[in-house]
Design a protein around this motif. Structure first.
Motif, mmCIF file in Angstrom:
data_model
loop_
_atom_site.group_PDB
_atom_site.id
_atom_site.type_symbol
_atom_site.label_atom_id
_atom_site.label_comp_id
_atom_site.label_asym_id
_atom_site.label_seq_id
_atom_site.Cartn_x
_atom_site.Cartn_y
_atom_site.Cartn_z
ATOM 1 N N ASP A 108 6.405 -9.037 -7.809
ATOM 2 C CA ASP A 108 6.493 -10.279 -7.027
ATOM 3 C C ASP A 108 7.948 -10.652 -6.773
ATOM 4 N N THR A 146 2.680 -6.806 -11.310
ATOM 5 C CA THR A 146 2.585 -8.103 -10.642
ATOM 6 C C THR A 146 2.632 -9.246 -11.646
ATOM 7 N N ALA A 186 0.330 -14.922 3.216
ATOM 8 C CA ALA A 186 -0.869 -14.277 2.677
ATOM 9 C C ALA A 186 -2.129 -14.861 3.297
ATOM 10 N N ASN A 190 -1.269 -11.674 6.223
ATOM 11 C CA ASN A 190 -1.588 -10.451 5.488
ATOM 12 C C ASN A 190 -1.864 -10.803 4.034
ATOM 13 N N PRO A 191 -3.108 -10.694 3.583
ATOM 14 C CA PRO A 191 -3.412 -11.041 2.185
ATOM 15 C C PRO A 191 -2.708 -10.141 1.180
ATOM 16 N N LYS A 192 -2.197 -8.995 1.629
ATOM 17 C CA LYS A 192 -1.471 -8.083 0.745
ATOM 18 C C LYS A 192 0.019 -8.083 1.060
ATOM 19 N N ASP A 195 2.430 -6.697 -1.639
ATOM 20 C CA ASP A 195 2.470 -5.239 -1.677
ATOM 21 C C ASP A 195 3.255 -4.675 -0.494
ATOM 22 N N ALA A 196 3.042 -5.263 0.675
ATOM 23 C CA ALA A 196 3.726 -4.769 1.871
ATOM 24 C C ALA A 196 5.242 -4.894 1.730
ATOM 25 N N ASN A 199 6.555 -2.550 -1.071
ATOM 26 C CA ASN A 199 6.570 -1.166 -0.591
ATOM 27 C C ASN A 199 7.770 -0.922 0.329
#
Length: 396
Positions: A108, A146, A186, A190-192, A195-196, A199
């Motif tokens: 996070d 996380t 989110a 984008n709920p992820k 992660d995006a 990454n």
């Protein structure tokens, strides 16, 4: 991150992430050499309670406790606090207490850092975010974990931690990103999103690592003709040169990098001068070196290429009471050389002698009482009271 058996110190604030880090390192059977805590004295009694909590945790685990304190100076409190903590941790490694200091940044934190830098207009280097391992000894074992996993780890083991109420203070940009912007992204995009972003940081970090390995130990303050390189490679070359000369990239923006690539003869960006020469571009410190000297005496030349011996000239009687400086060249410098009939600018002498522009800034010049009395290759001034002997170093 660390070889088995090598001592590591855990940096512990008392919050959930750092307390989790301590227990993770112990469960992984790392050689934990102690807990380190920096008390910034910013939250009154709460700061003192945090320190006592970490001290008690170290005692329960039978580990050494290292502490330091200091209130951040005026300016960006977060930045100053980070700088103070870093100096403390580096000192522990320098003193041989441990080979590594483990920090408790999570996935996070990585996402928040990458988003923050995107909003500030960072380039690919900045998008690498928080590095898992750094050259100066910091490691981040939980960078792939996380915050939710941290809390689950602690709760299932009934492990206590301290809550820092300042983490909810929306005056800080990172807290607004954490509590407002990321949740909104989110929900609506984008709920992820965590992660995006994480990454993206991972990809940028691997790119940076690959380029670093490719660069090796080559001189980074000397650049080829940038216009002959692919644009991406030219930008990286300029950033490397700035970091080599200045030490960091603070204050450097996208436009600065582009201006160097497209420069003519000379350009200045924050902390670095770029000068075009016959074999490419040189990156130089913008300050002209200057050293107050005395006669007699022997001194290093500003460029480090020689030793300069100063003695009073025997055929001239002078008390040599005026200030005497050994310095580099400055635009506008001029003097009347011995055996010449008229004063001449050093710039013209450089051009006639074909001295590369990148060498001129550190060209040794002796100034007495505000006037030039000697310069390398061009000799003494008429009636100079000081005799100069220059001995070049063989390795040059």
């Amino acid at each position: 991150m660390i070889r088995a058996g090598d001592p590591v110190i855990a940096a512990v604030s008392g919050g959930a992430d750092s307390v989790c880090l301590v227990h993770v390192l112990r469960e992984a059977q790392m050689n934990l050499a102690g807990l380190a805590h920096f008390n910034h004295k910013l939250r009154g009694e709460a700061s003192e309670q945090d320190e006592r909590f970490v001290c008690a945790l170290a005692a329960r685990l039978g580990l050494p406790f290292f502490r330091a304190e200091g209130r951040p100076k005026a300016g960006n409190l977060e930045q100053e606090a980070r700088r103070d903590r870093r100096a403390f941790f580096l000192g522990l490694m320098r003193d041989g207490v441990a080979d590594r200091v483990a920090l408790a940044h999570t996935r996070d934190d990585q996402a928040e850092t990458v988003l923050f830098r995107v909003l500030r207009g960072s380039g690919l280097t900045g998008l690498a975010g928080i590095h898992p391992v750094t050259a100066d000894g910091f490691i981040r074992p939980m960078i792939g974990v996380t915050r939710c996993e941290v809390l689950e780890f602690l709760r299932t083991r009934s492990i206590e931690w301290r809550e820092d109420l300042s983490n909810a203070d929306l005056r800080f940009a990172r807290n607004r990103i954490r509590h407002q912007l990321l949740p909104q992204l989110a929900r609506e995009w984008n709920p992820k999103i965590v992660d995006a972003l994480a990454n993206l940081g991972d990809l940028a970090y691997e790119e940076e690592l690959a380029w670093t390995l490719r660069d090796g130990d080559s001189r980074q303050d000397r650049l080829p003709h940038l216009e002959a390189l692919p644009r991406a490679e030219a930008r990286r070359a300029v950033r490397r040169a700035i970091r080599e000369v200045k030490g960091d990239l603070r204050g450097i923006e996208f436009g600065h990098i582009e201006s160097v690539i497209e420069m003519g003869g000379r350009i200045r960006v924050p902390g670095v001068d770029f000068v075009r020469s016959g074999d490419g571009i040189r990156a130089l410190r913008p300050d002209v070196p200057s050293l107050e000297v005395t006669v007699p005496g022997t001194y290093d030349a500003p460029d480090g290429a020689s030793e300069i011996r100063l003695e009073p000239c025997v055929n001239l009687k002078a008390d040599l009471t005026a200030p005497l400086l050994l310095r580099g060249w400055k635009p506008g410098d001029h003097y009347l050389r011995s055996g010449k009939s008229r004063d001449q600018k050093l710039k013209k002498m450089f051009e006639n002698a074909r001295v590369p522009s990148w060498q001129r800034r550190f060209w040794p010049i002796l100034e007495y009482g505000g006037r030039i009395v000697w310069a390398r290759r061009f000799g003494p001034a008429r009636d100079s009271p000081i005799c100069v002997t220059e001995t070049l170093r063989l390795h040059q």
